[in-house]
Structures are given as C-alpha cells and as structure tokens.
Design a protein around this motif. Structure first.
Motif, PDB file in Angstrom:
ATOM      1  N   ILE B 193      32.170  21.737   0.584  1.00 19.73           N
ATOM      2  CA  ILE B 193      31.278  22.900   0.502  1.00 19.73           C
ATOM      3  C   ILE B 193      29.924  22.469  -0.048  1.00 19.73           C
ATOM      4  O   ILE B 193      29.861  21.731  -1.033  1.00 19.73           O
ATOM      5  N   VAL B 194      28.853  22.934   0.601  1.00 24.08           N
ATOM      6  CA  VAL B 194      27.482  22.732   0.091  1.00 24.08           C
ATOM      7  C   VAL B 194      26.892  24.112  -0.110  1.00 24.08           C
ATOM      8  O   VAL B 194      26.775  24.883   0.850  1.00 24.08           O
ATOM      9  N   MET B 195      26.557  24.465  -1.345  1.00 26.61           N
ATOM     10  CA  MET B 195      26.104  25.813  -1.662  1.00 26.61           C
ATOM     11  C   MET B 195      24.733  25.798  -2.316  1.00 26.61           C
ATOM     12  O   MET B 195      24.548  25.197  -3.364  1.00 26.61           O
ATOM     13  N   VAL B 196      23.757  26.503  -1.717  1.00 26.86           N
ATOM     14  CA  VAL B 196      22.464  26.702  -2.368  1.00 26.86           C
ATOM     15  C   VAL B 196      22.618  27.885  -3.311  1.00 26.86           C
ATOM     16  O   VAL B 196      23.213  28.902  -2.945  1.00 26.86           O
ATOM     17  N   THR B 197      22.100  27.763  -4.534  1.00 31.64           N
ATOM     18  CA  THR B 197      22.145  28.890  -5.467  1.00 31.64           C
ATOM     19  C   THR B 197      20.983  28.831  -6.438  1.00 31.64           C
ATOM     20  O   THR B 197      20.468  27.759  -6.741  1.00 31.64           O
ATOM     21  N   HIS B 198      20.546  30.003  -6.923  1.00 31.29           N
ATOM     22  CA  HIS B 198      19.572  30.095  -8.018  1.00 31.29           C
ATOM     23  C   HIS B 198      20.295  30.375  -9.316  1.00 31.29           C
ATOM     24  O   HIS B 198      19.674  30.428 -10.371  1.00 31.29           O
ATOM     25  N   ASP B 199      21.608  30.594  -9.249  1.00 29.09           N
ATOM     26  CA  ASP B 199      22.355  31.105 -10.394  1.00 29.09           C
ATOM     27  C   ASP B 199      23.112  29.982 -11.097  1.00 29.09           C
ATOM     28  O   ASP B 199      24.032  29.399 -10.524  1.00 29.09           O
ATOM     29  N   PRO B 200      22.751  29.651 -12.340  1.00 25.60           N
ATOM     30  CA  PRO B 200      23.433  28.578 -13.064  1.00 25.60           C
ATOM     31  C   PRO B 200      24.935  28.822 -13.224  1.00 25.60           C
ATOM     32  O   PRO B 200      25.719  27.870 -13.253  1.00 25.60           O
TER      33      PRO B 200
END
Ligand SMILES: Nc1ncnc2c1ncn2[C@@H]1O[C@H](COP(=O)(O)OP(=O)(O)OP(=O)(O)O)[C@@H](O)[C@H]1O
Ligand SMILES: Nc1ncnc2c1ncn2[C@@H]1O[C@H](COP(=O)(O)OP(=O)(O)OP(=O)(O)O)[C@@H](O)[C@H]1O
Ligand SMILES: [Mg+2]
Ligand SMILES: [Mg+2]
Lengths: 226, 226
Positions: B193-200
């Motif tokens: 899985i490769v996930m972009v996120t802004h959430d720490p």
C-alpha cells in the motif's frame, strides 16, 4: 443571522428511506465563527446546503437575515444567495473552463458587484495561490483547488460564508494559515462563518461548535480549544 | 516492487514552468504500507499517478513489479494497471451513472476477474457502506463516496494499492477504522500500500513514511508513530 428550526429532509420512501435531516434545529449568531462537526453521513453538508438556500426541505423553517427561505421560489433563493452568501463546497465545484482568477471573480460578476482588488489580492496572497491565477482547475493540485474555492467564497465579502471541510485537502501548515485567516475575517471584519470540519484543531479556531448525529443537532458549546 | 528513479515532470515552459517532479527517487518494498507526506503542491499526487502508470514523465525510470513503465505504450500501461494496481483518487472519480456496488465491481469486470464475494462483503461491512450499495455517488455524502472509492481499489486484491488521502473526507472514527483495515490488509495479506496523507495519525499506521517537497523526496523513516 440564521435560524433553522425542526428541519426535515428525507430521501426515498418506505424501508429504504434515508433521513438526512430529522427535525434539526440550529441558530447562528451574526459575526460569529461556528464549526459543525459529526460523523460521516450525519447530515452536515445537507444542513449547510439548506441554510444557504441551495436545497429545499420537506418541513421546518429557515430564516437567513430575517428572510424565510422555505417560502421563496428557487429563483428568489438564487438571487438572495448571490447577494448574501459565499459557499465553499466539499467537492470544490470549480468551473473547469475558467482560470483560477476567473473562478474567484465569478460570484462577484453574477451578483453584479465590482471586485475590491486590494481585498482579493490579500486573499490570494494569504492563501498562497498568487502564482497560479492563470491556471485552470485541472492544472492545480487538490489543495490548490481548495484554496481557490475558499478565495471565491470570500471575494465578495458576503454576509455569511459557509465552508464544507475547507482544509480537507491541505497540509497542516496551509490548513492553519487558512483557519487563522477565517478567524481574522470573523474577529476583525465581523464575517459570519459556518464551517463543517472533522478536524478538532480546525474547530479550535471557531467561537462555537455544534454537533450533528443522525440528522439532529445533539450538542453545542462555546469557545472550543483543540 | 516499485522503483522510481530521478523522475522529472514539468508543466509549461520558460518562466511559467511548474516542476511537479524534480528528479524524485523512491522505492516501495513489496508487502509494506508506505505513507507519503508533504505540503500542498509538492508533487504527491503526481508521483502516485506516475508510479501507478496513470501518467507519463519527461525523464527518469519507473519499474513496477520488474516492468519498466516508461517504455510501455499508453495501452500497455492500461492493461498492466488493470491487472496489478488499485487506485483511490483524491477526488474519488466514481462513475456517476453506476451504483456504489457497480462502482466497486468495475475494476474486476474491466480486468476480466470474478469477484470474491466473501472478501467484498468483508470490505463493505468494515467500511460501513453495506446499506448504501444500491445508491449512486450523488446520493452519498462525501465520506460515503470516499469509502466506496476505497472498496473499489481493494476489491480485486491488486498487487499494489495507491490511496491519495483516503481519509480526507472522514471523521476520526471512520478514518481510524479504514486505516486499521489497510494496516491489517498489509500485515495479514501482504498487501503493498502507498498512501498519501496530510494527517500524522494516518501516517502512524504505516510501516514507513517518505517526505516530498518541491517535487523531490527529501526524507524518509521507518516505523512512524503519531
Ligand atoms: N496540468 C498541470 N498544469 C500545470 N501544473 C500542474 C498540472 N498538474 C499539476 N500541476 C502542478 O504540479 C504541482 C504538483 O501537483 P500535485 O497534484 O502532485 O500536488 P500534491 O502534492 O498532490 O498537492 P495537494 O496536497 O494539494 O493535493 C502543483 O504545483 C500543481 O499545481
Ligand atoms: N440524493 C440523495 N439520495 C439519498 N440519500 C442521500 C442523498 N443525498 C444525501 N443523502 C444521504 O443523507 C445523509 C446525509 O448526507 P450529508 O452529505 O449531509 O452527510 P455529511 O454529514 O456531510 O457526511 P460527510 O462527513 O461524509 O461529508 C447521508 O446518509 C447521505 O447518504
Ligand atoms: Mg459532507
Ligand atoms: Mg494531491
């Protein structure tokens, strides 16, 4: 400035009926910054659309600046909305064929108002999109599109700004800059703001938080801090 | 499983040129859950699109499961993607005319695979959308649409799942349920899985975090905790 009472909005009938709003009651004071929180599917976007005159209800009343929206025709609601309301949609809803600058000016042109270019310049610079004004939405990242949508809602200095998760696509630095700007617009210019958010840090910038669950306003308190 | 080296992607020319990717290099190990973070506009979505074979680059190489994507035609990339990749877009990209259930099955039908109905049932129940499968995207809230998009990407158990801010429209409870599920899919089923996120907090569920800034991968570390 906004008084919504016992709003009901139901989709479908019988066993498959979905109660988006189930006798929801909410008041928003002028000049205040109010956050609306609640689980996914609890009716937050529906509530915003109804209070902004974008959607009708099955029953209940909504007064925006003293005008009862449920007695207006679709056309009358549109005219009122253009003059009094700015809206940041959860899905941005930018016009793909217009540049960022044209999208920002669109509500002003529709309302027949002239842009206050010093205010629009301040907006665009604070939101960090000044170098991308000539690009169209499909040439911008998700977060950049969201910031254009926010600038569009604020450009005409409407009486009420509704923002549906305005920081959902932003990193925490860009998000905080935007929230601090909304707070300033409310405190210094008396801008009434209603913001849906899932982020407790974002809610911390507001004067008051209201909680929705299953189409009802179940709780609310003043001066939330993150 | 994915090796991207010195990727360059530039839009426009001369002074107005935008360097979405500027010699970005990144490797993703098979069976790992990798988070990608970075400011708005730093190139995260562009990087995902390129690594998933959705977009081309000006220069650089991308190997997905040993196959060099930059040497394939558009058509060959599409065939490879249908067999090996699941994608959750930042803007969901659901097909408006199909129901939630049909949207979820679409990648399977396009790849000529049969659905594993026990797996799809588990997905739909874990994501809390089992009662809305007959609704179309415009009848669902933002968060519900996002969960349909996630189910669609996971339904065919692809070799690699790319998810571009999959919890952006979800409240913290629904977000955590989704992240825990992705983590389980990775740990128990070996799903890459490769996930972009802004959430720490979201990044805390991953095995590794990579940081992008101005189109370059500038940092990375293992076992992030929120
Ligand atoms: N078609 C295009 N034309 C011009 N610039 C583009 C185009 N597509 C993307 N860009 C630019 O490339 C840069 C990287 O965009 P990208 O969508 O990858 O950012 P991101 O890191 O995903 O940002 P966000 O967190 O806001 O989603 C941005 O500055 C964006 O404006
Ligand atoms: N056209 C429609 N037909 C059927 N149900 C609908 C329709 N529009 C909205 N709904 C339902 O009404 C409920 C409230 O939706 P709403 O979009 O207001 O939720 P929300 O609180 O904004 O959720 P999110 O946080 O996911 O954005 C949801 O269960 C949604 O699926
Ligand atoms: Mg919503
Ligand atoms: Mg992006």
């Amino acid at each position: 400035i906004i008084v919504a009472e016992r709003l009901v909005k139901t989709y479908g009938t019988g066993a498959a009926a979905v109660h988006a709003l189930d006798h929801a009651t909410l008041s928003i004071a002028a000049g205040r910054f109010t956050a609306v929180m609640g689980p996914s599917g609890s009716g937050k976007s529906t509530m915003m659309h109804v209070m902004a005159g974008l959607d009708s209800v099955d029953s209940g009343t909504v007064r925006l600046g003293g005008v009862e929206l449920t007695e207006l025709s679709e056309r009358e609601r549109t005219v009122l909305r253009r003059r009094k309301v700015g809206f940041v949609f959860q899905s941005f809803n930018l016009v793909p064929s217009l540049t960022a600058a044209e999208n920002i000016e669109l509500p002003l042109r529709l309302a027949g108002k002239r842009a206050d270019s010093a205010w629009v310049d301040e907006l665009v610079t604070t939101l960090g999109i000044q170098e991308r004004l000539s690009h169209r939405p499909n040439e911008l990242s998700g977060g950049q599109q969201q910031r254009v949508a926010v600038a569009r809602a604020l450009a005409s200095r409407p009486e009420v700004v509704f923002a549906d998760e305005p920081t959902g696509a932003l990193d925490s630095r860009a998000g905080r800059a935007l929230l601090a700007f909304l707070q300033r617009a409310s405190r210094e210019f008396g801008q009434t703001i209603v913001m849906v958010t899932h982020d407790p840090v974002a809610a911390g910038f507001a004067d008051r938080v209201e909680f929705l669950a299953d189409g009802q306003v179940v709780d609310g308190f003043d001066h939330p801090t993150a």
